[in-house]
Design an enzyme around this catalytic site. Structure first.
Site, PDB file in Angstrom:
ATOM      1  CG  ASP A 141      -1.993  -1.053   1.209  1.00 27.00           C
ATOM      2  OD1 ASP A 141      -1.727  -2.153   0.672  1.00 27.00           O
ATOM      3  OD2 ASP A 141      -3.097  -0.800   1.734  1.00 27.00           O
ATOM      4  CE  LYS A 204      -5.280   2.152   2.437  1.00 27.43           C
ATOM      5  NZ  LYS A 204      -4.137   1.461   3.084  1.00 27.43           N
ATOM      6  CE  LYS A 240      -6.920  -1.139   2.546  1.00 30.70           C
ATOM      7  NZ  LYS A 240      -5.557  -1.652   2.854  1.00 30.70           N
TER       8      LYS A 240
END
Length: 304
Positions: A141, A204, A240
């Site tokens: 991430d 995300k 996400k």
């Protein structure tokens, strides 16, 4: 398409995107948020939401013991409840997490690239990523350089994402836009497309470390972006939302959006995740309520 574009080409395409109809977007999100879900569908939605969680601990006080405990909970949240999608930790805790989830379906995700600010040199961010992958991370991430993006240096952001993608090797890459700092819907759309053109496997919303994290309108906008990107390129990208999603009611609102906007291709943890630390406990409590007809005591779930 993302792999063959130059930075200049990607930047030009992103700058040419139409503006977002903010009123229409917020009205659509509000309408989806009011959808009712019947009890049998709610039970399925709860289990699906559990299976989509990246169970997360990203604190300076994280210890190997805390990470092992969290990993154990991710693997077996409660009785016959499904395992979560992943456990998400700092690079220094990846090896601990990987050992703890070994033999299970749970992935190890690691924030990298100078999380959460990203204000470190690119070579340090790449070394951070490579170290996490060597230690056993299945997913990375990363945070984008919001300062560069907001200053209009889209090519730099594009090339940095591509470099981190290369450094990630076989690990899937989730690109954190930090939408609370991008502020406008137009910039969220631009950042979403830029990340996808650069090779993101997921986009995300947030780090969870700023005042404004995931919101339904922003996530809806990102869902529309991945839908349109697949229509344009044939490449599917995950979404996400992270930060601030703490209860079952909110999680189900997001799943309704996935169902309505993206449909079955995204209704699995391969393509949709929740970044959360406290959401799992509420889902487990609601799950128990549906099964037994009453809430368990406050000590039924662990406090992470």
């Amino acid at each position: 398409m993302g792999s063959i574009l130059s930075g200049a080409e990607a930047a030009a395409l992103v700058r040419a995107l139409p503006g977002v109809d903010a009123v229409g977007l917020e009205a659509r999100a509000a309408g989806l948020a009011t959808r009712s879900v019947k009890a049998d569908a709610k039970a399925k939605a709860i289990d699906l939401a559990i299976s989509m969680i990246d169970l997360t601990t990203l604190e300076g006080a994280d210890t190997p013991g805390k990470v092992r405990s969290l990993a154990s909970k991710a693997v077996r949240p409660d009785g016959d409840a499904p395992a979560t999608a992943a456990v998400c930790v700092y690079p220094s805790m990846v090896a601990v997490a990987a050992e703890a989830v070994k033999g299970s379906s749970v992935k190890v995700a690691s924030v990298a690239t100078g999380f959460p600010a990203g204000q470190v040199p690119l070579d340090v961010r790449l070394a951070d990523t490579e170290a996490a992958v060597r230690a056993g991370a299945d997913e990375i991430d990363m945070v984008i350089s919001r300062g560069a993006f907001l200053a209009g240096d889209l090519e730099r952001v594009f090339h940095e994402i591509k470099a981190v993608k290369a450094a990630s090797g076989e690990a899937r890459l989730k690109v954190i836009l930090e939408t609370g700092e991008l502020v406008t819907y137009d910039d969220v759309r631009r950042a979403s497309w830029l990340a996808m053109y650069a090779g993101a496997d997921f986009i995300k919303t947030s780090t969870g470390k700023v005042g404004v994290n995931a919101t339904l309108p922003v996530t809806l906008l990102m869902m529309q972006a991945v839908r349109d990107y697949r229509a344009a390129t044939g490449v599917q990208v995950g979404v996400k939302p992270a930060g601030g999603i703490r209860n079952t009611k909110d999680a189900i609102k997001y799943l309704v959006c996935v169902n309505e906007v993206l449909g079955d291709p995204w209704l699995s943890n391969e393509w949709f995740r929740f970044g959360a630390s406290s959401l799992l406990n509420d889902l487990l409590m609601q799950r128990q309520k549906l099964k037994t007809g009453h809430y368990s005591g406050p000590d039924y779930v662990t406090v992470d």
